[in-house]
Design a protein around this motif. Structure first.
Motif, PDB file in Angstrom:
ATOM      1  N   LEU A 148       0.825  -1.210   0.000  1.00  0.00           N
ATOM      2  CA  LEU A 148       0.000   0.000   0.000  1.00  0.00           C
ATOM      3  C   LEU A 148       0.861   1.263   0.000  1.00  0.00           C
ATOM      4  O   LEU A 148       0.481   2.271  -0.613  1.00  0.00           O
ATOM      5  CB  LEU A 148      -0.971  -0.016   1.179  1.00  0.00           C
ATOM      6  CG  LEU A 148      -2.086  -1.063   1.072  1.00  0.00           C
ATOM      7  CD1 LEU A 148      -2.922  -1.101   2.337  1.00  0.00           C
ATOM      8  CD2 LEU A 148      -2.962  -0.827  -0.146  1.00  0.00           C
ATOM      9  N   GLU A 149       2.007   1.225   0.644  1.00  0.00           N
ATOM     10  CA  GLU A 149       2.926   2.370   0.585  1.00  0.00           C
ATOM     11  C   GLU A 149       3.433   2.572  -0.838  1.00  0.00           C
ATOM     12  O   GLU A 149       3.516   3.710  -1.330  1.00  0.00           O
ATOM     13  CB  GLU A 149       4.118   2.167   1.530  1.00  0.00           C
ATOM     14  CG  GLU A 149       3.804   2.426   2.974  1.00  0.00           C
ATOM     15  CD  GLU A 149       4.991   2.153   3.898  1.00  0.00           C
ATOM     16  OE1 GLU A 149       5.957   1.461   3.479  1.00  0.00           O
ATOM     17  OE2 GLU A 149       4.945   2.629   5.042  1.00  0.00           O
ATOM     18  N   GLN A 150       3.767   1.484  -1.506  1.00  0.00           N
ATOM     19  CA  GLN A 150       4.217   1.594  -2.887  1.00  0.00           C
ATOM     20  C   GLN A 150       3.082   2.055  -3.790  1.00  0.00           C
ATOM     21  O   GLN A 150       3.294   2.832  -4.720  1.00  0.00           O
ATOM     22  CB  GLN A 150       4.798   0.266  -3.362  1.00  0.00           C
ATOM     23  CG  GLN A 150       6.111  -0.051  -2.683  1.00  0.00           C
ATOM     24  CD  GLN A 150       6.613  -1.451  -2.973  1.00  0.00           C
ATOM     25  OE1 GLN A 150       5.886  -2.308  -3.477  1.00  0.00           O
ATOM     26  NE2 GLN A 150       7.867  -1.709  -2.637  1.00  0.00           N
ATOM     27  N   CYS A 151       1.884   1.608  -3.506  1.00  0.00           N
ATOM     28  CA  CYS A 151       0.710   2.035  -4.255  1.00  0.00           C
ATOM     29  C   CYS A 151       0.528   3.542  -4.120  1.00  0.00           C
ATOM     30  O   CYS A 151       0.312   4.245  -5.112  1.00  0.00           O
ATOM     31  CB  CYS A 151      -0.533   1.301  -3.745  1.00  0.00           C
ATOM     32  SG  CYS A 151      -2.075   1.896  -4.450  1.00  0.00           S
ATOM     33  N   TRP A 152       0.629   4.049  -2.902  1.00  0.00           N
ATOM     34  CA  TRP A 152       0.470   5.485  -2.633  1.00  0.00           C
ATOM     35  C   TRP A 152       1.438   6.298  -3.488  1.00  0.00           C
ATOM     36  O   TRP A 152       1.064   7.329  -4.047  1.00  0.00           O
ATOM     37  CB  TRP A 152       0.688   5.761  -1.150  1.00  0.00           C
ATOM     38  CG  TRP A 152       0.677   7.224  -0.816  1.00  0.00           C
ATOM     39  CD1 TRP A 152       1.757   8.015  -0.587  1.00  0.00           C
ATOM     40  CD2 TRP A 152      -0.464   8.063  -0.690  1.00  0.00           C
ATOM     41  NE1 TRP A 152       1.365   9.293  -0.325  1.00  0.00           N
ATOM     42  CE2 TRP A 152      -0.003   9.354  -0.372  1.00  0.00           C
ATOM     43  CE3 TRP A 152      -1.830   7.847  -0.804  1.00  0.00           C
ATOM     44  CZ2 TRP A 152      -0.854  10.433  -0.176  1.00  0.00           C
ATOM     45  CZ3 TRP A 152      -2.678   8.922  -0.611  1.00  0.00           C
ATOM     46  CH2 TRP A 152      -2.192  10.192  -0.301  1.00  0.00           C
ATOM     47  N   GLY A 153       2.660   5.823  -3.601  1.00  0.00           N
ATOM     48  CA  GLY A 153       3.656   6.537  -4.397  1.00  0.00           C
ATOM     49  C   GLY A 153       3.426   6.457  -5.893  1.00  0.00           C
ATOM     50  O   GLY A 153       3.924   7.299  -6.639  1.00  0.00           O
ATOM     51  N   LEU A 154       2.672   5.474  -6.348  1.00  0.00           N
ATOM     52  CA  LEU A 154       2.463   5.272  -7.784  1.00  0.00           C
ATOM     53  C   LEU A 154       1.173   5.901  -8.314  1.00  0.00           C
ATOM     54  O   LEU A 154       1.040   6.114  -9.521  1.00  0.00           O
ATOM     55  CB  LEU A 154       2.446   3.771  -8.103  1.00  0.00           C
ATOM     56  CG  LEU A 154       3.776   3.037  -7.936  1.00  0.00           C
ATOM     57  CD1 LEU A 154       3.571   1.527  -8.041  1.00  0.00           C
ATOM     58  CD2 LEU A 154       4.799   3.518  -8.954  1.00  0.00           C
ATOM     59  N   ILE A 155       0.220   6.219  -7.427  1.00  0.00           N
ATOM     60  CA  ILE A 155      -1.050   6.803  -7.890  1.00  0.00           C
ATOM     61  C   ILE A 155      -0.770   8.198  -8.439  1.00  0.00           C
ATOM     62  O   ILE A 155      -0.174   9.026  -7.758  1.00  0.00           O
ATOM     63  CB  ILE A 155      -2.089   6.884  -6.758  1.00  0.00           C
ATOM     64  CG1 ILE A 155      -2.457   5.490  -6.256  1.00  0.00           C
ATOM     65  CG2 ILE A 155      -3.349   7.608  -7.237  1.00  0.00           C
ATOM     66  CD1 ILE A 155      -3.402   5.485  -5.078  1.00  0.00           C
ATOM     67  N   PRO A 156      -1.203   8.451  -9.678  1.00  0.00           N
ATOM     68  CA  PRO A 156      -1.007   9.799 -10.247  1.00  0.00           C
ATOM     69  C   PRO A 156      -1.755  10.848  -9.433  1.00  0.00           C
ATOM     70  O   PRO A 156      -2.866  10.610  -8.953  1.00  0.00           O
ATOM     71  CB  PRO A 156      -1.603   9.689 -11.651  1.00  0.00           C
ATOM     72  CG  PRO A 156      -1.632   8.226 -11.949  1.00  0.00           C
ATOM     73  CD  PRO A 156      -1.820   7.541 -10.632  1.00  0.00           C
ATOM     74  N   ARG A 157      -1.138  12.001  -9.270  1.00  0.00           N
ATOM     75  CA  ARG A 157      -1.730  13.104  -8.504  1.00  0.00           C
ATOM     76  C   ARG A 157      -2.549  13.983  -9.444  1.00  0.00           C
ATOM     77  O   ARG A 157      -2.194  15.107  -9.758  1.00  0.00           O
ATOM     78  CB  ARG A 157      -0.651  13.926  -7.790  1.00  0.00           C
ATOM     79  CG  ARG A 157       0.233  13.163  -6.813  1.00  0.00           C
ATOM     80  CD  ARG A 157      -0.613  12.340  -5.843  1.00  0.00           C
ATOM     81  NE  ARG A 157       0.126  11.866  -4.680  1.00  0.00           N
ATOM     82  CZ  ARG A 157       0.492  10.618  -4.478  1.00  0.00           C
ATOM     83  NH1 ARG A 157       0.212   9.692  -5.368  1.00  0.00           N
ATOM     84  NH2 ARG A 157       1.119  10.261  -3.389  1.00  0.00           N
ATOM     85  N   GLU A 158      -3.648  13.397  -9.921  1.00  0.00           N
ATOM     86  CA  GLU A 158      -4.555  14.085 -10.834  1.00  0.00           C
ATOM     87  C   GLU A 158      -5.958  14.017 -10.250  1.00  0.00           C
ATOM     88  O   GLU A 158      -6.265  13.161  -9.428  1.00  0.00           O
ATOM     89  CB  GLU A 158      -4.535  13.429 -12.215  1.00  0.00           C
ATOM     90  CG  GLU A 158      -3.180  13.436 -12.889  1.00  0.00           C
ATOM     91  CD  GLU A 158      -3.159  12.557 -14.139  1.00  0.00           C
ATOM     92  OE1 GLU A 158      -4.241  12.156 -14.629  1.00  0.00           O
ATOM     93  OE2 GLU A 158      -2.052  12.269 -14.616  1.00  0.00           O
ATOM     94  N   GLU A 159      -6.796  14.901 -10.707  1.00  0.00           N
ATOM     95  CA  GLU A 159      -8.165  14.989 -10.191  1.00  0.00           C
ATOM     96  C   GLU A 159      -8.930  13.669 -10.353  1.00  0.00           C
ATOM     97  O   GLU A 159      -9.658  13.253  -9.457  1.00  0.00           O
ATOM     98  CB  GLU A 159      -8.917  16.120 -10.900  1.00  0.00           C
ATOM     99  CG  GLU A 159     -10.306  16.366 -10.356  1.00  0.00           C
ATOM    100  CD  GLU A 159     -10.338  16.807  -8.896  1.00  0.00           C
ATOM    101  OE1 GLU A 159     -11.323  16.470  -8.202  1.00  0.00           O
ATOM    102  OE2 GLU A 159      -9.392  17.473  -8.434  1.00  0.00           O
TER     103      GLU A 159
END
Length: 171
Positions: A148-159
Protein backbone atom coordinates in the motif's frame (compact mmCIF):
# COMPACT_ATOMS: atom_id res chain seq x y z
CA UNK A 1 -7.46 -68.97 -34.40
CA UNK A 2 -4.68 -68.48 -31.81
CA UNK A 3 -3.66 -65.18 -33.43
CA UNK A 4 -7.24 -63.92 -33.31
CA UNK A 5 -7.55 -64.85 -29.61
CA UNK A 6 -4.26 -63.11 -28.81
CA UNK A 7 -5.39 -60.05 -30.75
CA UNK A 8 -8.78 -59.93 -28.96
CA UNK A 9 -7.06 -60.39 -25.58
CA UNK A 10 -4.71 -57.49 -26.37
CA UNK A 11 -7.66 -55.28 -27.26
CA UNK A 12 -9.50 -56.17 -24.03
CA UNK A 13 -6.34 -55.59 -21.97
CA UNK A 14 -5.71 -52.21 -23.66
CA UNK A 15 -9.32 -51.13 -23.23
CA UNK A 16 -9.34 -51.99 -19.52
CA UNK A 17 -6.12 -49.95 -19.00
CA UNK A 18 -7.62 -47.01 -20.86
CA UNK A 19 -10.79 -47.20 -18.73
CA UNK A 20 -8.76 -47.22 -15.49
CA UNK A 21 -6.80 -44.11 -16.46
CA UNK A 22 -9.62 -42.34 -18.22
CA UNK A 23 -10.03 -38.59 -17.80
CA UNK A 24 -13.65 -37.65 -17.43
CA UNK A 25 -15.20 -35.60 -20.19
CA UNK A 26 -15.70 -32.60 -17.88
CA UNK A 27 -12.07 -32.61 -16.72
CA UNK A 28 -10.85 -32.70 -20.30
CA UNK A 29 -12.72 -29.47 -20.97
CA UNK A 30 -10.45 -27.68 -18.46
CA UNK A 31 -7.16 -29.03 -19.73
CA UNK A 32 -4.62 -26.26 -20.23
CA UNK A 33 -1.07 -26.90 -21.43
CA UNK A 34 1.80 -26.07 -19.09
CA UNK A 35 3.09 -22.50 -19.23
CA UNK A 36 6.29 -23.56 -20.96
CA UNK A 37 4.32 -25.39 -23.67
CA UNK A 38 1.91 -22.54 -24.40
CA UNK A 39 4.38 -20.94 -26.81
CA UNK A 40 3.82 -23.89 -29.14
CA UNK A 41 0.03 -23.92 -28.94
CA UNK A 42 -1.03 -20.36 -29.77
CA UNK A 43 0.14 -20.17 -33.40
CA UNK A 44 1.21 -16.52 -32.98
CA UNK A 45 -2.10 -15.36 -31.50
CA UNK A 46 -0.99 -14.98 -27.88
CA UNK A 47 -3.41 -12.25 -26.88
CA UNK A 48 -6.35 -13.97 -28.60
CA UNK A 49 -5.63 -17.26 -26.86
CA UNK A 50 -5.13 -15.38 -23.57
CA UNK A 51 -8.56 -13.76 -24.01
CA UNK A 52 -10.15 -17.12 -24.80
CA UNK A 53 -8.58 -18.69 -21.72
CA UNK A 54 -9.79 -15.81 -19.57
CA UNK A 55 -13.32 -16.20 -20.94
CA UNK A 56 -13.09 -19.94 -20.30
CA UNK A 57 -12.08 -19.21 -16.70
CA UNK A 58 -15.05 -16.90 -16.18
CA UNK A 59 -17.37 -19.46 -17.76
CA UNK A 60 -15.88 -22.21 -15.58
CA UNK A 61 -16.40 -20.14 -12.44
CA UNK A 62 -20.00 -19.31 -13.33
CA UNK A 63 -20.76 -22.96 -14.09
CA UNK A 64 -19.56 -24.08 -10.65
CA UNK A 65 -20.76 -21.06 -8.64
CA UNK A 66 -23.58 -22.11 -6.35
CA UNK A 67 -23.49 -25.64 -7.75
CA UNK A 68 -20.52 -27.38 -6.20
CA UNK A 69 -18.19 -24.36 -5.70
CA UNK A 70 -15.32 -26.48 -7.01
CA UNK A 71 -12.81 -24.13 -8.64
CA UNK A 72 -9.78 -26.42 -8.77
CA UNK A 73 -8.93 -25.52 -12.38
CA UNK A 74 -9.51 -21.75 -12.19
CA UNK A 75 -5.98 -20.87 -11.12
CA UNK A 76 -4.50 -22.95 -13.93
CA UNK A 77 -6.71 -21.30 -16.52
CA UNK A 78 -5.94 -17.77 -15.27
CA UNK A 79 -2.24 -18.57 -14.88
CA UNK A 80 -2.06 -19.81 -18.48
CA UNK A 81 -3.78 -16.64 -19.64
CA UNK A 82 -1.25 -14.33 -17.98
CA UNK A 83 1.61 -16.54 -19.19
CA UNK A 84 0.54 -15.60 -22.71
CA UNK A 85 -0.25 -11.96 -21.92
CA UNK A 86 1.49 -10.79 -18.70
CA UNK A 87 -0.10 -7.31 -19.01
CA UNK A 88 -3.69 -8.70 -19.03
CA UNK A 89 -4.85 -6.77 -15.99
CA UNK A 90 -8.43 -8.06 -16.02
CA UNK A 91 -7.22 -11.58 -15.23
CA UNK A 92 -5.51 -10.27 -12.08
CA UNK A 93 -8.67 -8.36 -11.10
CA UNK A 94 -10.77 -11.47 -11.58
CA UNK A 95 -8.29 -13.52 -9.57
CA UNK A 96 -8.83 -11.06 -6.71
CA UNK A 97 -12.57 -11.47 -7.00
CA UNK A 98 -13.15 -15.09 -7.97
CA UNK A 99 -10.31 -16.99 -6.30
CA UNK A 100 -11.01 -15.22 -3.02
CA UNK A 101 -14.50 -16.73 -2.87
CA UNK A 102 -13.00 -19.78 -1.15
CA UNK A 103 -10.24 -19.85 1.49
CA UNK A 104 -8.54 -22.83 -0.10
CA UNK A 105 -7.72 -20.65 -3.13
CA UNK A 106 -6.22 -17.68 -1.24
CA UNK A 107 -2.65 -18.85 -1.93
CA UNK A 108 -3.44 -19.14 -5.65
CA UNK A 109 -4.82 -15.60 -5.69
CA UNK A 110 -1.63 -14.47 -3.95
CA UNK A 111 0.53 -16.15 -6.61
CA UNK A 112 -1.37 -14.46 -9.43
CA UNK A 113 -1.38 -11.03 -7.81
CA UNK A 114 2.35 -11.21 -7.08
CA UNK A 115 2.89 -12.28 -10.69
CA UNK A 116 0.99 -9.15 -11.70
CA UNK A 117 3.16 -7.02 -9.43
CA UNK A 118 6.27 -8.52 -11.05
CA UNK A 119 4.90 -8.04 -14.57
CA UNK A 120 3.64 -4.49 -13.94
CA UNK A 121 5.84 -3.00 -11.20
CA UNK A 122 4.79 0.61 -11.95
CA UNK A 123 1.06 -0.10 -11.90
CA UNK A 124 -0.55 1.27 -8.75
CA UNK A 125 -3.63 -0.97 -9.11
CA UNK A 126 -1.51 -4.11 -8.87
CA UNK A 127 0.04 -2.82 -5.63
CA UNK A 128 -3.40 -1.88 -4.34
CA UNK A 129 -4.74 -5.37 -5.03
CA UNK A 130 -1.71 -6.94 -3.32
CA UNK A 131 -2.10 -4.66 -0.31
CA UNK A 132 -5.80 -5.46 -0.03
CA UNK A 133 -5.17 -9.19 -0.41
CA UNK A 134 -2.65 -9.16 2.44
CA UNK A 135 -4.70 -6.85 4.67
CA UNK A 136 -8.11 -8.51 4.46
CA UNK A 137 -7.55 -12.09 3.34
CA UNK A 138 -4.07 -13.24 4.30
CA UNK A 139 -3.88 -11.10 7.46
CA UNK A 140 -0.28 -10.04 6.90
CA UNK A 141 0.00 -6.40 7.96
CA UNK A 142 3.68 -6.03 7.05
CA UNK A 143 3.18 -7.17 3.46
CA UNK A 144 -0.01 -5.14 3.18
CA UNK A 145 1.70 -1.98 4.38
CA UNK A 146 4.63 -2.53 1.99
CA UNK A 147 2.35 -2.80 -1.04
CA UNK A 148 0.00 0.00 0.00
CA UNK A 149 2.93 2.37 0.58
CA UNK A 150 4.22 1.59 -2.89
CA UNK A 151 0.71 2.04 -4.26
CA UNK A 152 0.47 5.48 -2.63
CA UNK A 153 3.66 6.54 -4.40
CA UNK A 154 2.46 5.27 -7.78
CA UNK A 155 -1.05 6.80 -7.89
CA UNK A 156 -1.01 9.80 -10.25
CA UNK A 157 -1.73 13.10 -8.50
CA UNK A 158 -4.56 14.08 -10.83
CA UNK A 159 -8.16 14.99 -10.19
CA UNK A 160 -9.51 11.76 -11.70
CA UNK A 161 -7.50 9.72 -9.14
CA UNK A 162 -8.60 11.82 -6.14
CA UNK A 163 -11.03 9.09 -5.01
CA UNK A 164 -8.29 6.45 -5.04
CA UNK A 165 -5.99 8.70 -3.03
CA UNK A 166 -8.75 9.24 -0.45
CA UNK A 167 -9.40 5.47 -0.26
CA UNK A 168 -5.80 4.88 0.68
CA UNK A 169 -6.48 6.57 4.04
CA UNK A 170 -9.19 4.01 4.78
CA UNK A 171 -6.62 1.22 4.87
Amino acid sequence: LTCILVFISAIIFSQSNIEKNKITKNEMLYFVPKKEHLAYTNFGFKSVVADLLWLRGISYFMYHFGKDNDYKYLYGIFNASVALDPQFKQVYRDAMTLLLCDKEHFSEAEKLILEGVRNMPKDWEMRYMAGTLYAYYLKNDNESLKHLEQCWGLIPREEKYKHELENMFLH
